[in-house]
Design an enzyme around this catalytic site. Structure first.
Site, mmCIF file in Angstrom:
data_model
loop_
_atom_site.group_PDB
_atom_site.id
_atom_site.type_symbol
_atom_site.label_atom_id
_atom_site.label_comp_id
_atom_site.label_asym_id
_atom_site.label_seq_id
_atom_site.Cartn_x
_atom_site.Cartn_y
_atom_site.Cartn_z
ATOM 1 N N PHE A 123 -4.810 -10.680 5.646
ATOM 2 C CA PHE A 123 -3.651 -11.525 5.368
ATOM 3 C C PHE A 123 -2.418 -10.886 6.003
ATOM 4 O O PHE A 123 -2.087 -9.738 5.687
ATOM 5 C CB PHE A 123 -3.495 -11.609 3.838
ATOM 6 C CG PHE A 123 -2.391 -12.485 3.347
ATOM 7 C CD1 PHE A 123 -2.376 -13.845 3.630
ATOM 8 C CD2 PHE A 123 -1.378 -11.955 2.555
ATOM 9 C CE1 PHE A 123 -1.363 -14.653 3.141
ATOM 10 C CE2 PHE A 123 -0.363 -12.762 2.061
ATOM 11 C CZ PHE A 123 -0.356 -14.110 2.354
ATOM 12 N N ARG A 268 -15.327 23.314 -18.692
ATOM 13 C CA ARG A 268 -14.487 24.455 -18.333
ATOM 14 C C ARG A 268 -14.106 25.273 -19.577
ATOM 15 O O ARG A 268 -13.642 24.704 -20.576
ATOM 16 C CB ARG A 268 -13.221 23.912 -17.648
ATOM 17 C CG ARG A 268 -12.132 24.901 -17.419
ATOM 18 C CD ARG A 268 -12.363 25.682 -16.155
ATOM 19 N NE ARG A 268 -11.192 26.471 -15.804
ATOM 20 C CZ ARG A 268 -11.243 27.471 -14.939
ATOM 21 N NH1 ARG A 268 -12.379 27.777 -14.343
ATOM 22 N NH2 ARG A 268 -10.157 28.152 -14.656
ATOM 23 N N HIS A 338 -7.627 19.411 -14.547
ATOM 24 C CA HIS A 338 -8.491 20.196 -13.654
ATOM 25 C C HIS A 338 -7.799 21.496 -13.188
ATOM 26 O O HIS A 338 -8.437 22.305 -12.495
ATOM 27 C CB HIS A 338 -8.868 19.388 -12.404
ATOM 28 C CG HIS A 338 -9.979 18.401 -12.623
ATOM 29 N ND1 HIS A 338 -9.835 17.262 -13.371
ATOM 30 C CD2 HIS A 338 -11.268 18.395 -12.174
ATOM 31 C CE1 HIS A 338 -10.975 16.581 -13.369
ATOM 32 N NE2 HIS A 338 -11.865 17.244 -12.660
ATOM 33 N N GLY A 340 -5.891 24.206 -11.060
ATOM 34 C CA GLY A 340 -5.866 24.460 -9.611
ATOM 35 C C GLY A 340 -6.979 23.738 -8.870
ATOM 36 O O GLY A 340 -6.799 23.291 -7.730
ATOM 37 N N GLU A 363 1.261 -5.334 -2.233
ATOM 38 C CA GLU A 363 1.227 -6.647 -2.915
ATOM 39 C C GLU A 363 2.395 -6.783 -3.892
ATOM 40 O O GLU A 363 2.281 -7.382 -4.963
ATOM 41 C CB GLU A 363 -0.131 -6.897 -3.559
ATOM 42 C CG GLU A 363 -1.215 -6.907 -2.487
ATOM 43 C CD GLU A 363 -2.421 -7.753 -2.797
ATOM 44 O OE1 GLU A 363 -2.355 -8.600 -3.680
ATOM 45 O OE2 GLU A 363 -3.436 -7.574 -2.088
ATOM 46 N N THR A 365 6.100 -4.339 -4.717
ATOM 47 C CA THR A 365 6.425 -3.068 -5.384
ATOM 48 C C THR A 365 6.640 -3.301 -6.883
ATOM 49 O O THR A 365 6.815 -4.442 -7.330
ATOM 50 C CB THR A 365 7.734 -2.493 -4.812
ATOM 51 O OG1 THR A 365 8.770 -3.460 -5.058
ATOM 52 C CG2 THR A 365 7.640 -2.224 -3.314
ATOM 53 N N SER A 366 6.692 -2.208 -7.637
ATOM 54 C CA SER A 366 6.994 -2.334 -9.078
ATOM 55 C C SER A 366 8.348 -3.025 -9.277
ATOM 56 O O SER A 366 8.530 -3.794 -10.228
ATOM 57 C CB SER A 366 7.041 -0.950 -9.733
ATOM 58 O OG SER A 366 5.745 -0.428 -9.842
ATOM 59 N N GLU A 367 9.260 -2.752 -8.370
ATOM 60 C CA GLU A 367 10.598 -3.351 -8.497
ATOM 61 C C GLU A 367 10.505 -4.869 -8.304
ATOM 62 O O GLU A 367 11.125 -5.646 -9.030
ATOM 63 C CB GLU A 367 11.556 -2.726 -7.461
ATOM 64 C CG GLU A 367 11.861 -1.241 -7.696
ATOM 65 C CD GLU A 367 10.656 -0.302 -7.507
ATOM 66 O OE1 GLU A 367 9.826 -0.549 -6.607
ATOM 67 O OE2 GLU A 367 10.550 0.679 -8.278
HETATM 68 N N1 CAA Z 1 3.720 -19.492 -6.962
HETATM 69 C C1 CAA Z 1 4.068 -20.637 -6.322
HETATM 70 N N2 CAA Z 1 5.302 -20.821 -5.774
HETATM 71 C C2 CAA Z 1 6.190 -19.822 -5.890
HETATM 72 C C3 CAA Z 1 5.887 -18.610 -6.544
HETATM 73 C C4 CAA Z 1 4.583 -18.459 -7.098
HETATM 74 N N3 CAA Z 1 4.233 -17.347 -7.724
HETATM 75 N N4 CAA Z 1 6.956 -17.794 -6.491
HETATM 76 C C5 CAA Z 1 7.917 -18.461 -5.832
HETATM 77 N N5 CAA Z 1 7.443 -19.678 -5.462
HETATM 78 C C6 CAA Z 1 8.174 -20.744 -4.751
HETATM 79 C C7 CAA Z 1 9.348 -21.222 -5.618
HETATM 80 O O1 CAA Z 1 8.944 -22.260 -6.480
HETATM 81 C C8 CAA Z 1 10.310 -21.693 -4.552
HETATM 82 O O2 CAA Z 1 9.895 -22.941 -4.054
HETATM 83 P P1 CAA Z 1 10.874 -24.235 -3.986
HETATM 84 O O3 CAA Z 1 12.177 -23.777 -3.437
HETATM 85 O O4 CAA Z 1 10.138 -25.178 -3.103
HETATM 86 O O5 CAA Z 1 10.994 -24.685 -5.394
HETATM 87 C C9 CAA Z 1 10.099 -20.712 -3.428
HETATM 88 O O6 CAA Z 1 8.783 -20.172 -3.601
HETATM 89 C C10 CAA Z 1 11.120 -19.609 -3.355
HETATM 90 O O7 CAA Z 1 11.118 -18.928 -4.587
HETATM 91 P P2 CAA Z 1 12.175 -17.770 -4.897
HETATM 92 O O8 CAA Z 1 13.571 -18.319 -4.685
HETATM 93 O O9 CAA Z 1 11.838 -17.166 -6.212
HETATM 94 O O10 CAA Z 1 11.870 -16.738 -3.692
HETATM 95 P P3 CAA Z 1 12.594 -15.432 -3.241
HETATM 96 O O11 CAA Z 1 12.894 -15.507 -1.805
HETATM 97 O O12 CAA Z 1 13.726 -15.114 -4.186
HETATM 98 O O13 CAA Z 1 11.430 -14.337 -3.371
HETATM 99 C C11 CAA Z 1 10.091 -12.707 -4.413
HETATM 100 C C12 CAA Z 1 10.794 -14.074 -4.505
HETATM 101 C C13 CAA Z 1 9.387 -12.584 -5.746
HETATM 102 C C14 CAA Z 1 11.015 -11.540 -4.246
HETATM 103 C C15 CAA Z 1 9.047 -12.758 -3.263
HETATM 104 O O14 CAA Z 1 9.701 -12.723 -2.047
HETATM 105 C C16 CAA Z 1 8.019 -11.643 -3.317
HETATM 106 O O15 CAA Z 1 7.036 -11.722 -4.050
HETATM 107 N N6 CAA Z 1 8.207 -10.561 -2.505
HETATM 108 C C17 CAA Z 1 7.219 -9.507 -2.379
HETATM 109 C C18 CAA Z 1 6.260 -9.813 -1.271
HETATM 110 C C19 CAA Z 1 5.002 -9.001 -1.357
HETATM 111 O O16 CAA Z 1 4.409 -8.849 -2.409
HETATM 112 N N7 CAA Z 1 4.556 -8.484 -0.231
HETATM 113 C C20 CAA Z 1 3.330 -7.787 -0.130
HETATM 114 C C21 CAA Z 1 2.560 -8.375 0.994
HETATM 115 S S1 CAA Z 1 0.860 -8.233 1.131
HETATM 116 C C22 CAA Z 1 0.434 -6.574 1.250
HETATM 117 O O17 CAA Z 1 0.929 -5.785 0.528
HETATM 118 C C23 CAA Z 1 -0.598 -6.086 2.208
HETATM 119 C C24 CAA Z 1 -1.897 -6.761 2.287
HETATM 120 O O18 CAA Z 1 -2.601 -6.660 3.257
HETATM 121 C C25 CAA Z 1 -2.376 -7.568 1.192
#
Ligand code: CAA
Length: 384
Positions: A123, A268, A338, A340, A363, A365-367
């Protein structure tokens, strides 16, 4: 909610536990050292139905529920977190997105191969300058007749190198912000699509994490996943499920660390007695087990909500937040117990600690989980 596992869920758990401990565990430390992708494990996991667990049988899947999936993924993570993250992205993000947003043709064409392990999925959402804020991504997809032309770079793609298919998001209309992001199914081998830099990571070393580079990559328009503009929603929906997967991985690694700590403490001796007799250490073990159980309950609760088809965004983020922070504390304490030796590669706890570190980061951060949880709470709380 009190969880009583069904006979089927218990059977899946016990089957995967046996496989994981017999087949996956013995080579995990070696894989961590050599960074060898767990291709053999994945082949066997496909035969056991672990690569399309929640996909209906008509597309080659098992049609299992999310609770069974959590149990299975935790068992794989218990032995090898690198193998577990590949399984997690493949099932929760890739298969589920195609199932939810794909056309019948796409489901038939791709899900049957993904569930059989003939294709491993990845993804591509994150970019060098767009991590927590995926709306600011700059990869573009411009329509050109029956094709889209994709340009840009994705970063930190789990299984970027060893996957055969990647769901990639790109901007089809910059002015529409999140509603101008679309998702595409890209098969490896397309001209203009290449794998870039591979990260040299602290943990999860047998799972490759790479850049993906698109240079005028022409993708057939039929590979658009969902409608134009659905990409952000698709990613957010996929991450809701993915976060349950990260929580499940956290539980598996924490259980392995706890079991290792108990084993070591019983063996241990210091000051003339087994160290497990010392109250300070027993309390540490009690805290580890309590936190782990709390994470398990939160994760099962999120999984049950998903199975009941209720909105589970907040619960998935709570489970991911708590479980990923829990496993960092638990693996840290396992090293402490454990002494050392825990700091050496002779004991698995050293690997668990390194593997777990990214769980509070990827996927979301905690924040970011706290942003999602508070957003949902404020939205759900009606004023009296
Ligand atoms: N399910 C469905 N729709 C959702 C949703 C959800 N959980 N969360 C938000 N939406 C929709 C909202 O309904 C909104 O839609 P409409 O405007 O059409 O109503 C739209 O998305 C925007 O929502 P927000 O205004 O809440 O969005 P935002 O820009 O403020 O962002 C955020 C929200 C939570 C910060 C989001 O950007 C986020 O989750 N960021 C983190 C991204 C992330 O986890 N990245 C990791 C990537 S993958 C990885 O780690 C590696 C890998 O290989 C897997």
């Amino acid at each position: 909610m009190l969880f009583r596992l069904t006979d089927e869920q218990l059977m899946i758990q016990s089957m995967v536990r046996e496989f994981s401990r017999k087949v996956v565990a013995p080579t995990a430390a070696e894989r961590d050292r050599t960074k060898e992708f767990p291709a053999d494990n994945l082949k066997q996991m496909a035969k056991l139905g672990l690569l399309g667990m929640m996909v209906p049988p008509e597309y080659g899947g098992e049609g299992a529920d999310t609770i069974s999936y959590v149990l299975a993924l935790s068992e794989i993570a218990y032995s090898c977190a690198s193998t577990a993250v590949v399984m997690s992205v493949h099932n929760s993000i890739v298969c589920e997105s195609i199932l939810r947003f794909g056309t019948e043709e796409q489901k038939k064409k791709y899900l049957t191969k993904l569930t059989a392990g003939k294709m491993i999925g990845a993804f591509g959402l994150t970019e060098p300058e767009a991590g927590s804020d995926p709306v600011s991504q700059t990869t573009t997809a411009i329509r050109d007749g029956d094709f889209y032309i994709i340009n840009g770079t994705k970063r930190f793609t789990t299984t970027g190198k060893n996957s055969h298919l990647v769901i990639v998001t790109a901007k089809t209309d910059d002015a529409q912000r999140h509603r101008g992001i679309s998702a595409f199914i890209l098969e490896k081998g397309l001209p203009g699509f290449k794998v870039g830099h591979m990260e040299d990571k602290m943990g999860l070393r047998a799972s490759d994490t790479t850049d993906l580079i698109f240079d005028n990559c022409r993708v057939p328009a039929e590979n658009l996943l969902g409608q134009e503009g659905d990409g952000f929603k698709l990613a957010m929906t996929a991450l809701d499920s993915g976060r349950i997967g990260i929580a499940a991985q956290s539980i598996g690694v924490a259980q392995a660390a706890l079991d290792a700590a108990i084993r070591y403490a019983k063996e241990r001796s210091q000051f003339g007695q087994k160290i497990v007799k010392f109250q300070g250490l027993r309390w540490m073990i009690a805290d580890m087990a309590t936190e782990l159980e709390a994470a398990r309950q939160l994760t099962m609760s999120a999984a049950a909500m998903k199975d009941q088809k209720t909105r589970f965004t907040r619960q998935a983020s709570m489970a991911k937040l708590f479980a990923s922070e829990m496993v960092n504390r638990v693996t840290g304490k396992a090293i402490q117990i454990h002494g050392g030796y825990g700091f050496t590669k002779d004991y698995d706890v050293e690997r668990y600690y390194r593997d777990a570190r990214v769980f509070t980061i990827y996927e979301g951060t905690s924040e970011i989980q706290r942003v999602v949880i508070s957003n949902q709470l404020l939205k759900d709380t009606r004023s009296p």
